[in-house]
Design an enzyme around this catalytic site. Structure first.
Site, PDB file in Angstrom:
ATOM      1  N   SER A   1       0.837  -1.217   0.000  1.00 23.65           N
ATOM      2  CA  SER A   1       0.000   0.000   0.000  1.00 23.65           C
ATOM      3  C   SER A   1       0.866   1.258   0.000  1.00 23.65           C
ATOM      4  O   SER A   1       0.582   2.224  -0.724  1.00 23.65           O
ATOM      5  CB  SER A   1      -0.973  -0.008   1.182  1.00 23.65           C
ATOM      6  OG  SER A   1      -0.321  -0.312   2.388  1.00 23.65           O
TER       7      SER A   1
ATOM      8  N   HIS B   1      -2.113  -8.915   1.860  1.00 20.39           N
ATOM      9  CA  HIS B   1      -1.815  -7.657   2.560  1.00 20.39           C
ATOM     10  C   HIS B   1      -2.980  -7.367   3.515  1.00 20.39           C
ATOM     11  O   HIS B   1      -3.306  -8.196   4.353  1.00 20.39           O
ATOM     12  CB  HIS B   1      -1.577  -6.581   1.486  1.00 20.39           C
ATOM     13  CG  HIS B   1      -0.967  -5.300   1.959  1.00 20.39           C
ATOM     14  ND1 HIS B   1      -0.378  -5.148   3.182  1.00 20.39           N
ATOM     15  CD2 HIS B   1      -0.848  -4.083   1.344  1.00 20.39           C
ATOM     16  CE1 HIS B   1       0.075  -3.899   3.302  1.00 20.39           C
ATOM     17  NE2 HIS B   1      -0.210  -3.241   2.194  1.00 20.39           N
TER      18      HIS B   1
ATOM     19  N   HIS C   1       5.184 -13.046   7.684  1.00 23.87           N
ATOM     20  CA  HIS C   1       5.412 -11.663   7.268  1.00 23.87           C
ATOM     21  C   HIS C   1       6.607 -11.611   6.326  1.00 23.87           C
ATOM     22  O   HIS C   1       7.537 -12.412   6.460  1.00 23.87           O
ATOM     23  CB  HIS C   1       5.659 -10.747   8.477  1.00 23.87           C
ATOM     24  CG  HIS C   1       5.430  -9.311   8.141  1.00 23.87           C
ATOM     25  ND1 HIS C   1       6.403  -8.508   7.627  1.00 23.87           N
ATOM     26  CD2 HIS C   1       4.306  -8.550   8.215  1.00 23.87           C
ATOM     27  CE1 HIS C   1       5.897  -7.304   7.405  1.00 23.87           C
ATOM     28  NE2 HIS C   1       4.629  -7.294   7.745  1.00 23.87           N
TER      29      HIS C   1
ATOM     30  N   ARG D   1       2.397  -4.947  16.877  1.00 22.98           N
ATOM     31  CA  ARG D   1       1.009  -4.476  16.748  1.00 22.98           C
ATOM     32  C   ARG D   1       0.075  -5.571  17.257  1.00 22.98           C
ATOM     33  O   ARG D   1      -0.949  -5.290  17.884  1.00 22.98           O
ATOM     34  CB  ARG D   1       0.698  -4.141  15.278  1.00 22.98           C
ATOM     35  CG  ARG D   1       1.602  -3.059  14.695  1.00 22.98           C
ATOM     36  CD  ARG D   1       1.398  -2.878  13.211  1.00 22.98           C
ATOM     37  NE  ARG D   1       1.729  -4.081  12.448  1.00 22.98           N
ATOM     38  CZ  ARG D   1       1.590  -4.206  11.128  1.00 22.98           C
ATOM     39  NH1 ARG D   1       1.133  -3.193  10.421  1.00 22.98           N
ATOM     40  NH2 ARG D   1       1.919  -5.317  10.517  1.00 22.98           N
TER      41      ARG D   1
ATOM     42  N   ASP E   1      -2.870  -8.751  11.636  1.00 25.43           N
ATOM     43  CA  ASP E   1      -4.172  -9.172  11.129  1.00 25.43           C
ATOM     44  C   ASP E   1      -4.712 -10.403  11.861  1.00 25.43           C
ATOM     45  O   ASP E   1      -5.902 -10.696  11.783  1.00 25.43           O
ATOM     46  CB  ASP E   1      -4.076  -9.473   9.628  1.00 25.43           C
ATOM     47  CG  ASP E   1      -3.698  -8.222   8.850  1.00 25.43           C
ATOM     48  OD1 ASP E   1      -4.159  -7.139   9.230  1.00 25.43           O
ATOM     49  OD2 ASP E   1      -2.941  -8.328   7.876  1.00 25.43           O
TER      50      ASP E   1
HETATM   51  N1  CMX Z   1       0.442 -19.984   5.793  1.00 27.45           N
HETATM   52  C1  CMX Z   1       0.896 -20.864   4.890  1.00 27.45           C
HETATM   53  N2  CMX Z   1       2.008 -20.681   4.144  1.00 27.45           N
HETATM   54  C2  CMX Z   1       2.698 -19.552   4.379  1.00 27.45           C
HETATM   55  C3  CMX Z   1       2.317 -18.605   5.341  1.00 27.45           C
HETATM   56  C4  CMX Z   1       1.122 -18.844   6.062  1.00 27.45           C
HETATM   57  N3  CMX Z   1       0.661 -17.985   6.959  1.00 27.45           N
HETATM   58  N4  CMX Z   1       3.209 -17.593   5.329  1.00 27.45           N
HETATM   59  C5  CMX Z   1       4.120 -17.893   4.380  1.00 27.45           C
HETATM   60  N5  CMX Z   1       3.802 -19.076   3.803  1.00 27.45           N
HETATM   61  C6  CMX Z   1       4.470 -19.717   2.686  1.00 27.45           C
HETATM   62  C7  CMX Z   1       4.443 -18.780   1.481  1.00 27.45           C
HETATM   63  O1  CMX Z   1       3.196 -18.858   0.787  1.00 27.45           O
HETATM   64  C8  CMX Z   1       5.605 -19.272   0.668  1.00 27.45           C
HETATM   65  O2  CMX Z   1       5.206 -20.440  -0.001  1.00 27.45           O
HETATM   66  P1  CMX Z   1       5.711 -20.749  -1.497  1.00 27.45           P
HETATM   67  O3  CMX Z   1       7.190 -20.923  -1.373  1.00 27.45           O
HETATM   68  O4  CMX Z   1       4.971 -21.997  -1.877  1.00 27.45           O
HETATM   69  O5  CMX Z   1       5.336 -19.560  -2.320  1.00 27.45           O
HETATM   70  C9  CMX Z   1       6.618 -19.681   1.750  1.00 27.45           C
HETATM   71  O6  CMX Z   1       5.850 -19.869   2.954  1.00 27.45           O
HETATM   72  C10 CMX Z   1       7.667 -18.624   2.011  1.00 27.45           C
HETATM   73  O7  CMX Z   1       7.026 -17.389   2.252  1.00 27.45           O
HETATM   74  P2  CMX Z   1       7.728 -16.260   3.144  1.00 27.45           P
HETATM   75  O8  CMX Z   1       8.985 -15.864   2.442  1.00 27.45           O
HETATM   76  O9  CMX Z   1       7.814 -16.692   4.551  1.00 27.45           O
HETATM   77  O10 CMX Z   1       6.655 -15.117   3.091  1.00 27.45           O
HETATM   78  P3  CMX Z   1       6.418 -14.012   1.976  1.00 27.45           P
HETATM   79  O11 CMX Z   1       7.334 -12.888   2.239  1.00 27.45           O
HETATM   80  O12 CMX Z   1       6.430 -14.610   0.605  1.00 27.45           O
HETATM   81  O13 CMX Z   1       4.913 -13.588   2.278  1.00 27.45           O
HETATM   82  C11 CMX Z   1       3.072 -13.064   3.662  1.00 27.45           C
HETATM   83  C12 CMX Z   1       4.576 -12.908   3.450  1.00 27.45           C
HETATM   84  C13 CMX Z   1       2.604 -12.157   4.775  1.00 27.45           C
HETATM   85  C14 CMX Z   1       2.343 -12.642   2.357  1.00 27.45           C
HETATM   86  C15 CMX Z   1       2.781 -14.553   3.996  1.00 27.45           C
HETATM   87  O14 CMX Z   1       3.379 -14.884   5.242  1.00 27.45           O
HETATM   88  C16 CMX Z   1       1.309 -14.868   4.019  1.00 27.45           C
HETATM   89  O15 CMX Z   1       0.733 -15.124   2.949  1.00 27.45           O
HETATM   90  N6  CMX Z   1       0.650 -14.838   5.236  1.00 27.45           N
HETATM   91  C17 CMX Z   1      -0.763 -15.032   5.337  1.00 27.45           C
HETATM   92  C18 CMX Z   1      -1.495 -13.789   4.865  1.00 27.45           C
HETATM   93  C19 CMX Z   1      -1.288 -12.642   5.837  1.00 27.45           C
HETATM   94  O16 CMX Z   1      -1.418 -12.790   7.041  1.00 27.45           O
HETATM   95  N7  CMX Z   1      -1.027 -11.442   5.280  1.00 27.45           N
HETATM   96  C20 CMX Z   1      -0.943 -10.203   6.097  1.00 27.45           C
HETATM   97  C21 CMX Z   1       0.450  -9.613   6.202  1.00 27.45           C
HETATM   98  C22 CMX Z   1       0.445  -8.309   6.967  1.00 27.45           C
HETATM   99  C23 CMX Z   1      -0.215  -7.225   6.178  1.00 27.45           C
HETATM  100  O17 CMX Z   1       0.348  -6.762   5.186  1.00 27.45           O
HETATM  101  O18 CMX Z   1      -1.320  -6.815   6.528  1.00 27.45           O
END
Ligand code: CMX
Length: 567
Positions: free
Chosen positions: A241, A271, A318, A327, A373
């Site tokens: 964002s 996000h 994250h 937070r 979140d």
């Molecule tokens: N559940 C399952 N798998 C997860 C996970 C979760 N909560 N968090 C990360 N992973 C997976 C990723 O999808 C990724 O898988 P692939 O290799 O198959 O693509 C792997 O673990 C590595 O990811 P990462 O490097 O740890 O995390 P990223 O930087 O790629 O993504 C985030 C970060 C937040 C998008 C991810 O942890 C996620 O999707 N979390 C759930 C959604 C969420 O809570 N989003 C809110 C974030 C805060 C915000 O911006 O508001």
């Protein structure tokens, strides 16, 4: 007493001087390297942007202008009788970098209240949308509907010099922030309630008024919104964002266009939308498990089922953080103090106990800990705001404080157009073509020529990106001419000498390579060193190494060794 704008103006020159000093004296200092894996993973961790309003530490979490969240909860001004920091004070801190006094908060409130009236056509525009359309779509559309009021765009059209554009940018930022509570509240009321607008109460603060216009007048809900709007305001510059707002703003799109774009990014499930998805997911879990409060074991099982079916556990993980999000901790402490026995909070608390271990065992997420979140929705839910789809709108209202503060500063500092360089997979493949022993055919003259060809290719790639490719293309073609004349002739000589059985096939491939080189040289002579030509040359050489040198030549060299041995 200087006005808020005068106070802000005084900060500009010292900041500009610091930046000029850095650029003049240390502009060439290297800050980061970029690896291929970073390029394919969203430029994760590459230090390549500026944002002064906040900075994120992977282990400690966010600091707004150098202050941690617990420090700010302590230090920022509060409403009489309240315990939560006022978002108006946070805005003052984010935009000026200075801790606000009570009168500074009063000034910001004054700035907001002067600009809070939303033109009627914005509500009409919202009314034209179906009620069941996403509240985030409505928020983004309302910002675009307001765009016509942009002072920034008006002044730009009138020819205001670029370095003065920050003033109308500030005007727009204040105007948006002033109007957001009424807009968000109306989206809430038309989507979930009776559609009647509730007028603002001039005696209430920004967050208090948002609660009031949504239809909530309990003191605790005002406090909850103050805390919520304080916690989500900023998360340094690289999150989607914030980055989107700044990226669009770097084209001198006005704050309305830029924030609307940032809000669209916030709407993504990875996000800001995660806050509503957490409750949706818990709701599904409860339905799936049935019979009342789920046990720890049932929750564990559901988390595993989620992961095993290839889905995400929302609210955990994250991109930057590697510990529990502070937070999250602030909201958890609030919940523990106010409603520790709440059923939903108890599930959220159990998730905190079980999910990190499961994610660790699962082995994918780099950070198994909860982000904000994972808990924010449950707090709103407890206080009766139960419409999950709306939670991201509240996140968006809050995030506007941070991203608009930095939007103003970006114009103050004359921020440049953002334009990183993209490359193709083919380009990266060419970059990684290195000379190593696996390519060696074991014949000195042949290996030497191949090493030289790899060097030539690297020179070409380097020069291609510094805009001086023609010179290296000429050198490379001169080299290739020699290569096809001497090197290939040498190989053919050996093949004939040792009666190599695949001579004809090998010669055919040499002839094809020669033809390819000639065709590309002709294209260069006709059109000069175009990007397409550089890519074609690179691809020709990569193909030559990955197929001919590493397989066909190797086979030939193996044969020579045996033949020599026999001889
Ligand atoms: N559940 C399952 N798998 C997860 C996970 C979760 N909560 N968090 C990360 N992973 C997976 C990723 O999808 C990724 O898988 P692939 O290799 O198959 O693509 C792997 O673990 C590595 O990811 P990462 O490097 O740890 O995390 P990223 O930087 O790629 O993504 C985030 C970060 C937040 C998008 C991810 O942890 C996620 O999707 N979390 C759930 C959604 C969420 O809570 N989003 C809110 C974030 C805060 C915000 O911006 O508001």
């Amino acid at each position: 007493m200087p006005t808020f704008k005068e106070k802000l103006t005084r900060l500009v020159d010292p900041m500009k001087n610091r930046i000029n000093h850095l650029l003049t004296n240390y502009g060439d200092v290297k800050v980061a390297d970029v690896t291929i894996s970073q390029i394919y993973s969203g430029t994760r961790g590459v230090k390549s942007m500026i944002c002064e309003t906040s900075m994120l530490d992977p282990n400690e979490g966010i600091r707004y202008r150098g202050y941690s969240l617990p420090e700010l909860i302590e230090l920022l001004p509060k409403i009489d009788g309240g315990n939560q920091p006022l978002p108006e004070g946070l805005f003052y801190l984010l935009i000026t970098g200075n801790m606000p006094a009570a009168e500074d908060v009063q000034d910001i409130r004054q700035e907001f209240s002067q600009r809070s009236e939303v033109p009627e056509y914005v509500f009409t525009a919202l009314d034209a949308l179906p009620k069941d359309i996403s509240p985030m779509t409505q928020l983004s559309a309302a910002l675009l509907a307001l765009q016509g009021t942009s002072d920034f765009s008006k002044k730009f059209r009138e020819g205001l010099p670029r370095k003065e554009l920050w003033e109308p940018a500030l005007e727009d930022a204040l105007s948006i922030l002033a109007k957001l509570p009424a807009i968000a509240a109306y989206i809430y009321r038309r989507t979930y309630k009776d559609g009647k607008r509730i007028q603002a109460d001039p005696n209430l603060d920004w967050a208090g008024n948002l609660a009031h216009m949504m239809g909530y007048d309990e003191k605790e809900i005002r406090e909850v919104l103050r805390l919520f709007l304080f916690l989500h305001a900023d998360h340094e510059g690289g999150n989607v964002s914030a980055h989107t707002t700044q990226l669009v703003g770097s084209t001198l799109s006005d704050p309305f266009y830029s924030l609307s774009a940032g809000i669209n990014g916030l709407a993504g499930p990875l996000h800001g939308m995660a806050n509503q998805q957490v409750l949706q997911w818990i709701d599904n879990m409860k339905k799936d498990i049935g019979n009342g409060e789920p046990t720890k074991e049932e929750i564990e099982k559901y988390v595993w089922e989620t992961l095993n079916s290839g889905r995400l556990v929302p609210g955990f993980g994250h991109a930057v953080l590697r510990k529990t999000d502070p937070r999250y901790t602030a909201l958890r402490e609030f919940a523990l103090e106010h409603f520790p026995e709440d059923e939903l909070f108890k599930i959220v608390a159990t998730l905190y106990e079980v999910v990190p271990d499961i994610l660790r065992i699962h082995g994918k997420a780099k950070n198994p800990w909860p982000n904000v979140d994972a808990i924010s929705g449950s707090i709103l839910y407890h206080y009766g705001i139960r419409e999950f789809d709306f939670y991201t709108v509240l996140f968006g209202v809050s995030r506007s404080l941070g991203v608009l503060s930095w939007y103003v500063w970006a114009r103050l500092l004359g921020g440049s157009l953002e334009r990183p360089k993209s490359v193709t997979t083919e380009y990266l493949e060419s970059l990684v073509l290195r000379w190593d022993d696996s390519l060696s055919v074991g014949i000195f003259e042949i290996d030497n020529d191949h090493k030289a060809m790899v060097d030539q290719l690297h020179n070409l790639i380097e020069s291609y990106h510094t805009g001086k490719a023609d010179h290296h293309i000429i050198e490379l073609f001169a080299f290739l001419e020699k290569y096809v004349d001497k090197h290939l002739a040498l190989e053919e000589h050996y093949m004939e000498k040792y009666s190599y059985p695949d001579l004809e096939e090998h010669k055919k491939q040499h002839a094809e390579f020669k033809d390819h080189c000639c065709a590309l040289r002709d294209e260069f002579q006709e059109k000069g060193g175009t990007t397409r030509l550089v890519i074609l040359i690179k691809q020709m050489l990569v193909d030559h190494f990955t197929t001919h040198v590493s397989t066909v030549d190797k086979k030939m060299a193996e044969f020579f060794k045996t033949a020599q041995h026999i001889a």
